[in-house]
Design a protein around this motif. Structure first.
Motif, mmCIF file in Angstrom:
data_model
loop_
_atom_site.group_PDB
_atom_site.id
_atom_site.type_symbol
_atom_site.label_atom_id
_atom_site.label_comp_id
_atom_site.label_asym_id
_atom_site.label_seq_id
_atom_site.Cartn_x
_atom_site.Cartn_y
_atom_site.Cartn_z
ATOM 1 N N MET A 275 0.830 -1.208 0.000
ATOM 2 C CA MET A 275 0.000 0.000 0.000
ATOM 3 C C MET A 275 0.867 1.261 0.000
ATOM 4 N N ARG A 276 1.999 1.227 0.694
ATOM 5 C CA ARG A 276 2.898 2.379 0.629
ATOM 6 C C ARG A 276 3.432 2.558 -0.791
ATOM 7 N N LEU A 277 3.743 1.441 -1.457
ATOM 8 C CA LEU A 277 4.204 1.535 -2.848
ATOM 9 C C LEU A 277 3.128 2.121 -3.750
ATOM 10 N N ILE A 278 1.882 1.754 -3.498
ATOM 11 C CA ILE A 278 0.786 2.330 -4.280
ATOM 12 C C ILE A 278 0.715 3.837 -4.048
ATOM 13 N N GLY A 279 0.930 4.268 -2.810
ATOM 14 C CA GLY A 279 0.991 5.703 -2.529
ATOM 15 C C GLY A 279 2.125 6.381 -3.271
ATOM 16 N N MET A 280 3.295 5.739 -3.308
ATOM 17 C CA MET A 280 4.422 6.281 -4.073
ATOM 18 C C MET A 280 4.059 6.401 -5.548
ATOM 19 N N ALA A 281 3.414 5.364 -6.089
ATOM 20 C CA ALA A 281 3.031 5.391 -7.497
ATOM 21 C C ALA A 281 2.018 6.503 -7.762
ATOM 22 N N GLU A 282 1.095 6.701 -6.836
ATOM 23 C CA GLU A 282 0.126 7.790 -6.987
ATOM 24 C C GLU A 282 0.830 9.148 -7.021
ATOM 25 N N ARG A 283 1.801 9.333 -6.153
ATOM 26 C CA ARG A 283 2.509 10.618 -6.148
ATOM 27 C C ARG A 283 3.310 10.781 -7.437
ATOM 28 N N ALA A 284 3.934 9.689 -7.902
ATOM 29 C CA ALA A 284 4.683 9.754 -9.161
ATOM 30 C C ALA A 284 3.758 10.133 -10.317
ATOM 31 N N LEU A 285 2.566 9.535 -10.342
ATOM 32 C CA LEU A 285 1.610 9.862 -11.404
ATOM 33 C C LEU A 285 1.153 11.314 -11.292
ATOM 34 N N SER A 286 0.937 11.789 -10.067
ATOM 35 C CA SER A 286 0.547 13.184 -9.866
ATOM 36 C C SER A 286 1.619 14.129 -10.398
ATOM 37 N N LEU A 287 2.883 13.811 -10.106
ATOM 38 C CA LEU A 287 3.986 14.627 -10.616
ATOM 39 C C LEU A 287 4.057 14.553 -12.138
ATOM 40 N N MET A 288 3.786 13.382 -12.675
ATOM 41 C CA MET A 288 3.831 13.171 -14.127
ATOM 42 C C MET A 288 2.767 14.014 -14.831
ATOM 43 N N VAL A 289 1.562 14.018 -14.288
ATOM 44 C CA VAL A 289 0.469 14.801 -14.876
ATOM 45 C C VAL A 289 0.789 16.292 -14.834
ATOM 46 N N ALA A 290 1.296 16.754 -13.680
ATOM 47 C CA ALA A 290 1.630 18.174 -13.550
ATOM 48 C C ALA A 290 2.729 18.573 -14.537
ATOM 49 N N ARG A 291 3.732 17.721 -14.671
ATOM 50 C CA ARG A 291 4.834 18.004 -15.594
ATOM 51 C C ARG A 291 4.334 18.037 -17.039
ATOM 52 N N ALA A 292 3.465 17.089 -17.374
ATOM 53 C CA ALA A 292 2.956 17.023 -18.749
ATOM 54 C C ALA A 292 2.142 18.262 -19.104
ATOM 55 N N GLN A 293 1.486 18.846 -18.129
ATOM 56 C CA GLN A 293 0.660 20.020 -18.395
ATOM 57 C C GLN A 293 1.487 21.304 -18.523
ATOM 58 N N GLU A 294 2.649 21.339 -17.879
ATOM 59 C CA GLU A 294 3.431 22.587 -17.862
ATOM 60 C C GLU A 294 4.594 22.580 -18.856
ATOM 61 N N ARG A 295 4.976 21.417 -19.354
ATOM 62 C CA ARG A 295 6.153 21.318 -20.220
ATOM 63 C C ARG A 295 5.725 21.309 -21.684
ATOM 64 N N VAL A 296 6.408 22.085 -22.523
ATOM 65 C CA VAL A 296 6.084 22.182 -23.945
ATOM 66 C C VAL A 296 7.210 21.580 -24.767
#
Length: 409
Positions: A275-296
């Motif tokens: 479950m902690r790993l799932i939390g890590m994966a969720e945070r990684a995905l959150s960072l990924m989405v934010a990066r994809a929206q701001e990077r051109v």
């Protein structure tokens, strides 16, 4: 076994309350403290003070107690089932270095506390379990050895020999998590109390577990092992045990019960890890989405590139699949015990770390070179997720377990 029962993963009111309060604690206090923690450690990296304890952790532990977010992993104390605690563990995985420790739900202490709770006698509980539950000390579990394939516990070479009112221990251990931290005051050591050639005893009755205090003569921490170049603040260390003598009363359970004790401590512990790993994966995905929206790139945001959108969608689907299997496993443990969830416990230990490695790797690709630095937590996340494909047994051992269960069916 469970097909005729109603399986409901909806959180109870109690579980929802704890999870909401843990999320608030994470957002308000823990995530902002990561920079303080990292800066404190960076100043001491490579010095004799590298293993010192950052003061911010004690501040957060006091806050966790005030918020009644303490020792939630142990059902007999918290009143939470494994399924109810699972959601809290996932939230703590968003900050895996700090969050589990500040709520006193960190490995390997959780497993060691469970072991002492289940198998310790009154004196052992008073001396070691009570200060662990209070967060005053830490502990380590010494099973893995450098000279043998320790995924097969029958290979373990460390000897625990009876000598009058004492046991004498000789052997080597490595990857002993937590040992570098001076607060690690007690080691649960697994070794053999029966000779290899004694065919009168089944192979899985040769092993025993015994308590060895840190200051026992003959116990030496010979080195601290980096993981992908990272030195965990609590360390993963190699130990030498030479003529280590402890009272016979330090034995956990009885001679020959070591393998059974090891199995008992790993069921709920694997829920926590996964479950902690799932939390890590969720945070990684959150960072990924934010990066994809701001990077051109190539004239438009990465979020509008088809390949990136596909990767984000795959991450979401894979996280959900892994979470559902882990929650099912927690439910089975609650309703049928670890033995009734043997297949699923083995399965999640393969599925979840692999999923986390994949999700974190995709997030790293979207971040480019920044992902290899310490500017994001992704490099550390990847190192830890990859290491967990070895911890508590490598993938191959768990796959073998699942296959054996299928043939039995």
């Amino acid at each position: 076994m469970w097909s005729n029962q109603v399986v409901d993963f909806a959180p109870s009111a109690v579980a929802a309350d704890y999870t909401d309060r843990m999320r608030a604690f994470l957002d308000e206090k823990i995530l902002p403290a990561e920079a303080v923690y990292d800066a404190w450690r960076a100043e001491r990296r490579g010095t004799p003070q590298e293993w010192d304890h950052p003061p911010v952790v004690e501040e957060l532990k006091a806050e966790a107690r005030e918020r009644k977010l303490w020792n939630l992993f142990l059902p007999d104390i918290s009143g939470l089932s494994n399924l109810e605690y699972a959601a809290v563990a996932e939230v703590s995985g968003w900050s895996p270095v700090i969050a589990p420790e500040v709520i006193n739900c960190q490995a390997p202490d959780t497993g060691n506390m469970e072991t002492l709770h289940l198998f310790g006698n009154a004196e052992q509980k008073e001396q070691w379990l009570e200060p662990l539950l209070a967060g005053e000390i830490r502990s380590a579990f010494a099973m893995t050895e450098p000279d043998v394939a320790s995924s097969d516990a029958t290979n373990i070479q460390t000897r625990i020999r009876r000598d009058g009112d004492d046991y004498v221990i000789d052997g080597r251990k490595w990857w002993i998590s937590g040992a570098a931290d001076a607060r690690c005051q007690i080691f649960i050591v697994m070794g053999k109390t029966t000779a290899d050639d004694d065919d009168s005893v089944p192979a899985h009755r040769h092993q025993s577990m015994i308590l060895v205090p840190r200051d026992t003569p003959g116990l030496e921490i010979t080195r601290h092992l980096p993981t992908f170049g990272y030195q965990d603040q609590h360390g993963h260390s190699e130990l030498s045990l030479t003529g280590v003598r402890v009272p016979a009363t330090n034995l956990l359970g009885e001679e020959g019960s070591g393998f059974a004790i090891a199995q008992a401590r790993l069921g709920p512990g694997r829920i926590h890890h996964c479950m902690r790993l799932i939390g890590m994966a969720e945070r990684a995905l959150s960072l990924m989405v934010a990066r994809a929206q701001e990077r051109v790139a190539f004239g438009k945001p990465l979020a509008e590139q088809g390949v990136v959108r596909d990767q984000i969608a795959l991450c979401r689907m894979e996280i959900e699949q892994a979470r559902l299997l882990t929650l099912k496993t927690a439910w089975l443990i609650d309703n049928h015990g670890a033995k009734g969830a043997a297949t699923e416990i083995a399965a999640i230990k393969v599925v979840v770390p692999r999923m986390a490695c994949t999700v974190i790797d995709r997030a790293m690709q979207v971040h480019g070179g920044a992902a290899m630095s310490d500017d994001t937590p992704l490099a550390y996340f990847y190192a830890w997720a990859r290491a967990l494909r070895f911890a508590d047994g490598p993938d191959e051992v768990h796959i073998r377990t699942v296959a054996r269960q299928e043939f039995k069916r």
